[in-house]
Write a protein that holds these residues in place. Structure first.
Motif, short mmCIF file in Angstrom:
data_model
loop_
_atom_site.label_atom_id
_atom_site.label_comp_id
_atom_site.label_asym_id
_atom_site.label_seq_id
_atom_site.Cartn_x
_atom_site.Cartn_y
_atom_site.Cartn_z
N ARG A 97 0.87 -1.29 0.02
CA ARG A 97 0.23 -0.06 -0.31
C ARG A 97 1.28 1.28 0.17
NH1 ARG A 97 -3.04 2.43 4.55
NH2 ARG A 97 -5.39 3.68 3.48
N LYS A 98 0.62 2.19 -0.95
CA LYS A 98 0.91 3.66 -1.72
C LYS A 98 0.54 4.78 0.06
CE LYS A 98 2.64 2.52 -5.39
NZ LYS A 98 3.41 1.16 -5.50
N SER A 99 1.10 3.87 1.31
CA SER A 99 0.61 4.54 2.90
C SER A 99 1.70 4.37 3.59
CB SER A 99 -0.70 4.72 3.23
OG SER A 99 -1.18 4.99 4.14
N ASP A 100 1.97 5.20 4.27
CA ASP A 100 2.85 5.42 5.77
C ASP A 100 1.87 4.63 6.76
OD1 ASP A 100 5.68 6.24 4.78
OD2 ASP A 100 4.80 8.13 5.30
N TRP A 101 0.10 4.15 6.59
CA TRP A 101 -0.44 3.72 7.55
C TRP A 101 -1.07 2.69 6.72
CZ3 TRP A 101 -2.04 4.71 12.84
CH2 TRP A 101 -1.48 5.84 13.17
N THR A 102 -1.02 1.23 7.45
CA THR A 102 -1.97 0.03 7.16
C THR A 102 -1.55 -1.03 8.02
OG1 THR A 102 -0.87 -1.31 5.44
CG2 THR A 102 0.76 -0.85 5.96
N PHE A 103 -1.76 -1.82 7.71
CA PHE A 103 -2.49 -3.38 8.76
C PHE A 103 -0.49 -3.65 8.42
CE2 PHE A 103 -6.61 -2.46 7.45
CZ PHE A 103 -7.12 -2.65 8.26
N THR A 104 -0.52 -4.55 9.36
CA THR A 104 1.03 -5.27 9.80
C THR A 104 0.64 -6.58 10.71
OG1 THR A 104 1.45 -4.52 11.76
CG2 THR A 104 1.99 -2.68 10.03
N ASP A 105 0.18 -7.06 10.63
CA ASP A 105 -0.41 -8.45 11.40
C ASP A 105 -0.80 -9.27 10.38
OD1 ASP A 105 -0.94 -11.45 12.60
OD2 ASP A 105 -1.52 -10.24 14.28
N TYR A 106 -0.79 -9.66 9.30
CA TYR A 106 -0.80 -10.62 8.11
C TYR A 106 -1.45 -11.55 8.58
CZ TYR A 106 1.40 -6.82 6.74
OH TYR A 106 2.56 -5.64 6.32
N SER A 107 -1.69 -11.66 9.97
CA SER A 107 -1.80 -13.72 10.08
C SER A 107 -3.23 -13.62 9.52
CB SER A 107 -2.42 -13.20 11.41
OG SER A 107 -3.19 -14.91 11.67
N PHE A 108 -3.76 -15.35 8.76
CA PHE A 108 -4.83 -14.94 7.68
C PHE A 108 -6.08 -15.01 8.35
CE2 PHE A 108 -3.40 -19.77 9.96
CZ PHE A 108 -5.15 -20.04 10.42
N MET A 109 -6.42 -15.14 10.07
CA MET A 109 -6.84 -15.00 10.67
C MET A 109 -7.94 -13.29 11.20
SD MET A 109 -8.34 -17.97 12.02
CE MET A 109 -9.42 -17.95 12.91
N ASN A 110 -6.94 -13.00 10.17
CA ASN A 110 -7.11 -11.34 10.61
C ASN A 110 -7.30 -10.90 9.10
OD1 ASN A 110 -6.32 -10.78 13.44
ND2 ASN A 110 -4.38 -10.25 12.87
N PHE A 111 -8.32 -11.84 7.32
CA PHE A 111 -8.52 -11.10 7.19
C PHE A 111 -9.69 -11.89 6.64
CE2 PHE A 111 -4.62 -9.56 7.03
CZ PHE A 111 -4.43 -8.02 6.88
#
Length: 157
Positions: A97-111
């Motif tokens: 993502r072209k933003s300084d803010w994003t999600f950082t826990d890519y655990s499959f349960m988080n999506f």
């Protein structure tokens, strides 16, 4: 909160009623720094766009150091980073993502993929944070891929 599902009435075979679900999440902050950080995340998140990754509708209320979130419950299944159709979308729209803010826990349960619309929703609002380093995001992504593949291997022999 607009996702409508149809639940069968007990004892009937063809009577279904429209049903919506809301998840309530309560957080008690120990410090004003924690409190301020969570409020900043929630306020920012209301205005963010992650392209094909959606944010469930939500609102929140405050009572002293307690934050109560009412979040649209997404009835579906975890994305899993090893599922190519969805992992490519997560990688492009969240990790890169072209933003300084994003999600950082890519655990499959988080999506979660909505079981009716097949749209992807990010559900771990607290993992939304300031993370300008693409290298660090890449590291987190690759680390989570390894972990998810190991979970898959264990669960499926």
């Amino acid at each position: 909160m607009n996702s409508v599902y149809y639940s069968g009435l007990a004892g009937t075979y063809c009577n279904f009623v429209p049903t919506t679900f809301t998840l309530t999440k309560k957080t008690e902050c120990k410090t004003t720094e924690e409190f301020d950080a969570i409020i900043e995340k929630l306020d920012r998140l209301k205005n963010e766009n992650f392209n094909r990754v959606l944010i469930p509708e939500f609102n929140y209320s405050i009572d002293h150091n307690k934050i109560t979130q009412n979040v649209q419950f997404i009835k579906g299944y975890p994305v899993a980073t090893f599922h190519p159709e969805y992992s490519n979308i997560l990688y492009e729209d969240v990790v890169q993502r072209k933003s300084d803010w994003t999600f950082t826990d890519y655990s499959f349960m988080n999506f979660i993929v909505d079981k009716v619309t097949h749209k992807i929703y990010a559900i771990d609002f607290l993992s939304f944070q300031y993370c300008p380093s693409m290298d660090y995001r890449q590291y987190l992504w690759e680390d989570k891929l390894k972990e998810d593949c190991e979970i898959w291997r264990i669960c499926n022999g």
